[in-house]
Design a protein around this motif. Structure first.
Motif, PDB file in Angstrom:
ATOM      1  N   TRP A 102      64.455   0.353   6.329  1.00  0.00           N
ATOM      2  CA  TRP A 102      65.887   0.500   6.846  1.00  0.00           C
ATOM      3  C   TRP A 102      65.782   2.092   7.597  1.00  0.00           C
ATOM      4  O   TRP A 102      64.862   2.910   7.231  1.00  0.00           O
TER       5      TRP A 102
ATOM      6  N   TYR B 195      70.294   0.407   9.609  1.00  0.00           N
ATOM      7  CA  TYR B 195      69.714  -0.743  10.077  1.00  0.00           C
ATOM      8  C   TYR B 195      68.622  -1.249   9.286  1.00  0.00           C
ATOM      9  O   TYR B 195      67.755  -0.393   8.994  1.00  0.00           O
ATOM     10  N   ASP B 196      68.461  -2.669   9.102  1.00  0.00           N
ATOM     11  CA  ASP B 196      67.593  -3.010   8.664  1.00  0.00           C
ATOM     12  C   ASP B 196      66.500  -3.667   9.620  1.00  0.00           C
ATOM     13  O   ASP B 196      67.057  -4.787   9.896  1.00  0.00           O
ATOM     14  N   VAL B 197      65.586  -2.940   9.852  1.00  0.00           N
ATOM     15  CA  VAL B 197      64.711  -3.451  10.896  1.00  0.00           C
ATOM     16  C   VAL B 197      63.236  -4.178  10.710  1.00  0.00           C
ATOM     17  O   VAL B 197      62.566  -4.284  11.205  1.00  0.00           O
ATOM     18  N   SER B 198      63.182  -4.541   9.359  1.00  0.00           N
ATOM     19  CA  SER B 198      61.911  -5.258   8.797  1.00  0.00           C
ATOM     20  C   SER B 198      61.496  -6.209   9.625  1.00  0.00           C
ATOM     21  O   SER B 198      60.408  -6.446   9.753  1.00  0.00           O
TER      22      SER B 198
ATOM     23  N   TYR C  36      62.019  -6.763  12.794  1.00  0.00           N
ATOM     24  CA  TYR C  36      61.947  -6.393  14.022  1.00  0.00           C
ATOM     25  C   TYR C  36      60.399  -5.499  14.172  1.00  0.00           C
ATOM     26  O   TYR C  36      60.039  -5.195  15.312  1.00  0.00           O
TER      27      TYR C  36
ATOM     28  N   HIS D 259      58.541  -4.299  18.043  1.00  0.00           N
ATOM     29  CA  HIS D 259      58.826  -3.133  18.550  1.00  0.00           C
ATOM     30  C   HIS D 259      58.007  -2.597  19.568  1.00  0.00           C
ATOM     31  O   HIS D 259      56.633  -2.538  19.276  1.00  0.00           O
TER      32      HIS D 259
ATOM     33  N   ASP E 261      54.860  -0.365  14.999  1.00  0.00           N
ATOM     34  CA  ASP E 261      55.775  -0.361  13.655  1.00  0.00           C
ATOM     35  C   ASP E 261      55.662   1.038  13.106  1.00  0.00           C
ATOM     36  O   ASP E 261      56.386   1.613  12.267  1.00  0.00           O
TER      37      ASP E 261
ATOM     38  N   VAL F 200      58.505   3.534  13.673  1.00  0.00           N
ATOM     39  CA  VAL F 200      59.631   3.163  12.773  1.00  0.00           C
ATOM     40  C   VAL F 200      59.411   3.596  11.526  1.00  0.00           C
ATOM     41  O   VAL F 200      60.366   4.126  11.023  1.00  0.00           O
TER      42      VAL F 200
ATOM     43  N   MET G 215      69.843  -3.236  18.688  1.00  0.00           N
ATOM     44  CA  MET G 215      69.710  -2.837  17.358  1.00  0.00           C
ATOM     45  C   MET G 215      71.101  -3.137  16.627  1.00  0.00           C
ATOM     46  O   MET G 215      70.880  -3.238  15.499  1.00  0.00           O
TER      47      MET G 215
ATOM     48  N   PHE H 189      70.756  -5.667  13.934  1.00  0.00           N
ATOM     49  CA  PHE H 189      69.806  -5.258  12.809  1.00  0.00           C
ATOM     50  C   PHE H 189      70.989  -4.425  11.930  1.00  0.00           C
ATOM     51  O   PHE H 189      70.465  -3.968  10.877  1.00  0.00           O
ATOM     52  N   CYS H 190      72.155  -4.213  12.312  1.00  0.00           N
ATOM     53  CA  CYS H 190      73.058  -3.024  11.532  1.00  0.00           C
ATOM     54  C   CYS H 190      73.549  -3.917  10.117  1.00  0.00           C
ATOM     55  O   CYS H 190      74.026  -5.070  10.396  1.00  0.00           O
TER      56      CYS H 190
END
Length: 128
Positions: A23, A31-34, A36, A40, A44, A47, A72, A75-76
């Motif tokens: 996150w 944002y949970d960007v796991s 993504y 990226h 990674d 991030v 993004m 991913f919120c």
């Protein structure tokens, strides 16, 4: 009908700091960007370094495009609860963590300058 956003504390967000559970907090949103991380463009690692703290400055410094900002939103997962008190100890910890990250990231410049200075000094003394 407006969507009710879940509120998270910075402490909650900072616990999600692995590649499989990542996150980030940017502009007061969480944002949970796991999912993504692998996609990226900057990799990674950039991030993952931004987890556990407010990464707004890092995000803005990277100069993300309008498309990236729109992406993004997908991913919120909520917003940062800014009503929870932030202790001065936690602010100091964040500041010292930032300093340590910068020191780790930019250690090569002073070491290179020192190394070059030693070589030049040694060569100068050797000619005398």
């Amino acid at each position: 009908m407006p969507t009710i956003s879940k509120l998270y504390t910075m402490q909650e967000a900072s616990q999600h700091n692995t590649k499989n559970d990542c996150w980030v907090v940017i502009d007061g949103k969480v944002y949970d960007v796991s999912l993504y991380l692998d996609d990226h463009p900057g990799g990674d690692e950039v991030v993952l370094v931004a987890t556990g703290k407010d990464a707004t400055d890092e995000f803005e410094d990277a100069g993300h495009s309008k498309d990236a900002r729109e992406l993004m939103e997908k991913f919120c997962i909520g917003e940062l609860d800014d009503t929870s008190p932030v202790s001065s100890n936690s602010q100091a910890a964040v500041s010292s963590e930032k300093f340590l990250q910068l020191a780790k990231q930019y250690w090569t410049v002073p070491v290179a300058v020192l190394g070059i200075s030693l070589v030049v000094g040694f060569l100068y003394l050797r000619k005398k």
